[in-house]
Design a protein around this motif. Structure first.
Motif, PDB file in Angstrom:
ATOM      1  N   SER A  46       0.776  -1.336  -0.018  1.00 36.02           N
ATOM      2  CA  SER A  46      -0.171  -0.022  -0.007  1.00 36.02           C
ATOM      3  C   SER A  46       0.704   1.128  -0.210  1.00 36.02           C
ATOM      4  O   SER A  46       0.580   2.444  -0.469  1.00 36.02           O
ATOM      5  CB  SER A  46      -1.052   0.073   0.764  1.00 36.02           C
ATOM      6  OG  SER A  46       0.031  -0.509   2.481  1.00 36.02           O
ATOM      7  N   HIS A  87      -2.706 -10.973  -1.826  1.00 36.25           N
ATOM      8  CA  HIS A  87      -3.914 -11.399  -0.864  1.00 36.25           C
ATOM      9  C   HIS A  87      -4.150 -12.049  -1.038  1.00 36.25           C
ATOM     10  O   HIS A  87      -3.809 -13.283  -2.445  1.00 36.25           O
ATOM     11  CB  HIS A  87      -4.860 -10.252  -1.687  1.00 36.25           C
ATOM     12  CG  HIS A  87      -5.013  -8.634  -1.734  1.00 36.25           C
ATOM     13  ND1 HIS A  87      -5.397  -7.757  -2.129  1.00 36.25           N
ATOM     14  CD2 HIS A  87      -3.846  -8.606  -1.061  1.00 36.25           C
ATOM     15  CE1 HIS A  87      -4.905  -6.516  -2.008  1.00 36.25           C
ATOM     16  NE2 HIS A  87      -3.748  -6.312  -0.846  1.00 36.25           N
ATOM     17  N   GLN A 133      -0.487  -3.330   4.738  1.00 33.87           N
ATOM     18  CA  GLN A 133      -0.849  -3.622   3.284  1.00 33.87           C
ATOM     19  C   GLN A 133      -1.917  -2.677   3.429  1.00 33.87           C
ATOM     20  O   GLN A 133      -2.311  -2.371   2.076  1.00 33.87           O
ATOM     21  CB  GLN A 133      -1.638  -5.025   3.207  1.00 33.87           C
ATOM     22  CG  GLN A 133      -0.431  -6.010   3.105  1.00 33.87           C
ATOM     23  CD  GLN A 133       0.848  -5.919   2.728  1.00 33.87           C
ATOM     24  OE1 GLN A 133       0.246  -5.144   1.781  1.00 33.87           O
ATOM     25  NE2 GLN A 133       2.617  -6.510   3.274  1.00 33.87           N
ATOM     26  N   LEU A 134      -2.664  -1.629   4.272  1.00 30.17           N
ATOM     27  CA  LEU A 134      -3.962  -0.605   3.778  1.00 30.17           C
ATOM     28  C   LEU A 134      -3.354   0.748   3.510  1.00 30.17           C
ATOM     29  O   LEU A 134      -3.369   1.579   3.155  1.00 30.17           O
ATOM     30  CB  LEU A 134      -5.066  -1.005   4.884  1.00 30.17           C
ATOM     31  CG  LEU A 134      -6.219  -0.128   4.675  1.00 30.17           C
ATOM     32  CD1 LEU A 134      -6.645   0.308   3.544  1.00 30.17           C
ATOM     33  CD2 LEU A 134      -6.652  -0.569   5.610  1.00 30.17           C
ATOM     34  N   LEU A 137      -4.213   4.976   4.186  1.00 24.51           N
ATOM     35  CA  LEU A 137      -5.828   5.282   4.347  1.00 24.51           C
ATOM     36  C   LEU A 137      -6.211   6.471   3.871  1.00 24.51           C
ATOM     37  O   LEU A 137      -6.001   7.442   3.796  1.00 24.51           O
ATOM     38  CB  LEU A 137      -6.692   4.977   5.253  1.00 24.51           C
ATOM     39  CG  LEU A 137      -7.655   5.414   4.814  1.00 24.51           C
ATOM     40  CD1 LEU A 137      -8.104   3.215   4.674  1.00 24.51           C
ATOM     41  CD2 LEU A 137      -8.862   4.727   6.399  1.00 24.51           C
ATOM     42  N   SER A 141      -7.081   3.422  -1.751  1.00 23.87           N
ATOM     43  CA  SER A 141      -7.573   2.561  -0.805  1.00 23.87           C
ATOM     44  C   SER A 141      -8.232   1.381  -1.311  1.00 23.87           C
ATOM     45  O   SER A 141      -8.687   0.324  -1.478  1.00 23.87           O
ATOM     46  CB  SER A 141      -7.117   2.884   0.309  1.00 23.87           C
ATOM     47  OG  SER A 141      -6.264   3.365   0.957  1.00 23.87           O
ATOM     48  N   GLU A 142      -9.095   1.955  -1.707  1.00 26.57           N
ATOM     49  CA  GLU A 142     -10.504   1.726  -2.504  1.00 26.57           C
ATOM     50  C   GLU A 142     -10.690   0.409  -3.421  1.00 26.57           C
ATOM     51  O   GLU A 142     -10.848  -0.560  -4.002  1.00 26.57           O
ATOM     52  CB  GLU A 142     -12.252   2.294  -2.122  1.00 26.57           C
ATOM     53  CG  GLU A 142     -11.853   3.213  -3.146  1.00 26.57           C
ATOM     54  CD  GLU A 142     -13.072   4.108  -3.202  1.00 26.57           C
ATOM     55  OE1 GLU A 142     -13.501   5.463  -4.267  1.00 26.57           O
ATOM     56  OE2 GLU A 142     -13.865   4.255  -2.356  1.00 26.57           O
ATOM     57  N   PHE A 145      -8.738  -2.319  -2.079  1.00 24.31           N
ATOM     58  CA  PHE A 145      -8.972  -3.083  -1.604  1.00 24.31           C
ATOM     59  C   PHE A 145     -10.381  -3.215  -2.272  1.00 24.31           C
ATOM     60  O   PHE A 145     -11.784  -3.178  -1.491  1.00 24.31           O
ATOM     61  CB  PHE A 145      -8.923  -3.299  -0.678  1.00 24.31           C
ATOM     62  CG  PHE A 145      -8.069  -3.716   0.536  1.00 24.31           C
ATOM     63  CD1 PHE A 145      -7.753  -4.597   0.554  1.00 24.31           C
ATOM     64  CD2 PHE A 145      -7.091  -2.929   0.895  1.00 24.31           C
ATOM     65  CE1 PHE A 145      -6.707  -5.119   1.142  1.00 24.31           C
ATOM     66  CE2 PHE A 145      -5.550  -3.200   1.404  1.00 24.31           C
ATOM     67  CZ  PHE A 145      -5.722  -3.991   1.289  1.00 24.31           C
ATOM     68  N   VAL A 151     -12.365  -8.871   1.137  1.00 22.31           N
ATOM     69  CA  VAL A 151     -12.392  -7.896   1.994  1.00 22.31           C
ATOM     70  C   VAL A 151     -12.677  -8.539   3.594  1.00 22.31           C
ATOM     71  O   VAL A 151     -12.107  -8.798   4.560  1.00 22.31           O
ATOM     72  CB  VAL A 151     -13.002  -6.689   1.731  1.00 22.31           C
ATOM     73  CG1 VAL A 151     -13.294  -5.825   3.378  1.00 22.31           C
ATOM     74  CG2 VAL A 151     -11.592  -5.858   1.470  1.00 22.31           C
ATOM     75  N   PHE A 174      -7.073   0.621  11.366  1.00 25.04           N
ATOM     76  CA  PHE A 174      -6.875  -0.359  10.076  1.00 25.04           C
ATOM     77  C   PHE A 174      -8.056  -0.957   9.756  1.00 25.04           C
ATOM     78  O   PHE A 174      -9.138  -1.026   8.972  1.00 25.04           O
ATOM     79  CB  PHE A 174      -5.965  -0.376   9.430  1.00 25.04           C
ATOM     80  CG  PHE A 174      -5.006   0.868   9.579  1.00 25.04           C
ATOM     81  CD1 PHE A 174      -4.997   1.294   8.640  1.00 25.04           C
ATOM     82  CD2 PHE A 174      -4.000   0.850  10.084  1.00 25.04           C
ATOM     83  CE1 PHE A 174      -4.416   3.022   8.305  1.00 25.04           C
ATOM     84  CE2 PHE A 174      -3.175   2.161  10.809  1.00 25.04           C
ATOM     85  CZ  PHE A 174      -2.758   2.955   8.995  1.00 25.04           C
ATOM     86  N   LEU A 178     -11.258  -1.184   6.740  1.00 21.62           N
ATOM     87  CA  LEU A 178     -11.596  -2.137   5.924  1.00 21.62           C
ATOM     88  C   LEU A 178     -13.239  -3.076   6.101  1.00 21.62           C
ATOM     89  O   LEU A 178     -13.985  -3.099   5.213  1.00 21.62           O
ATOM     90  CB  LEU A 178     -10.738  -3.564   5.693  1.00 21.62           C
ATOM     91  CG  LEU A 178      -9.200  -3.423   5.336  1.00 21.62           C
ATOM     92  CD1 LEU A 178      -8.964  -4.336   4.544  1.00 21.62           C
ATOM     93  CD2 LEU A 178      -9.430  -2.645   3.873  1.00 21.62           C
TER      94      LEU A 178
END
Length: 234
Positions: A46, A87, A133-134, A137, A141-142, A145, A151, A174, A178
């Motif tokens: 990320s 992932h 990994q996020l 934010l 990010s959207e 994921f 998710v 975080f 999600l």
């Protein structure tokens, strides 16, 4: 920006283009030239995504179409690689069955192996693996994921780790972010109960994220949910 986003122009023309980005693997290496027994490595996908995303935004701000094009292209490649290599979905066959059964996200990907742990955390600290990994934010990010089914799997896999003594509030934030992709109200309640936030996060940022979630499934055409720069192009 020139350290990792050199485009071979002007005073930076003597430096390698794109620096840490691997055009064969289609992702960056955080440890590229340092000698390790297991070769090069990358932990936080990320951060790489956001690095190139920020370059594209800088291109928009300065009217540099070439920087926008390169930054957004590399972001897309990083996202594709993250969703492919880091992932881990239930039933995936990319990795060995025992690894897939026990993991929903890779910690560190090396040139010739993958680790469940992180540089700073053991494998059982699943909330850290999700968070690294996020973070940070941001709107991109959207896209990273965007697969809601995955998710859900990742959040369900991570939640039990929060029962461990000593889990830091910042990492919880975080995870709840999600969760907010598919359960806004439940995630919002949990976020409001937090006492601390990650250094790269805040209550304001989490509230923006939660309240900007919706049920739209539109594409980029017409400014849909996954249009990266819709927020900035008017």
């Amino acid at each position: 920006m020139a350290d990792f986003m050199n485009l071979g122009r002007g005073e930076n023309s003597n430096y390698p283009r794109l620096r840490c980005f691997d055009l064969w693997k289609l992702h960056s290496w955080a440890g590229g030239l340092t000698e390790f027994r297991d070769g090069r490595n990358q932990e936080s996908t990320s951060e790489a995504v956001n690095g190139y995303y920020s370059a594209a935004l800088m291109g928009l701000a300065y009217g540099d179409a070439h920087l926008v094009a390169v930054g957004s292209t590399l972001s897309a490649m990083e996202i594709h690689s993250a969703q492919t290599w880091w992932h881990v979905r239930e039933g995936d066959t990319l990795y060995a069955q025992d690894f897939t059964r026990e993991n929903r996200v890779v910690g560190i990907l090396w040139a010739n192996k993958r680790d469940s742990g992180l540089w700073f955390a053991p494998p059982k600290w699943r909330e850290c693996r999700l968070g690294i990994q996020l973070l940070p934010l941001l709107p991109i990010s959207e896209v990273l994921f965007s697969e809601i089914g995955y998710v859900r799997e990742l959040v369900a896999w991570t939640l039990p780790a929060l029962a461990r003594e000593g889990v830091e509030e910042g990492w919880k934030g975080f995870l709840y972010a999600l969760e907010g992709i598919y359960d806004k109200e439940g995630a919002l309640s949990k976020i409001r109960s937090l006492n601390e936030y990650d250094d790269g996060n805040s209550l304001t940022n989490l509230l923006w994220w939660i309240h900007s979630r919706d049920n739209e499934e539109e594409g980029c055409e017409g400014g849909g949910k996954f249009c990266w720069f819709d927020h900035y192009c008017h």
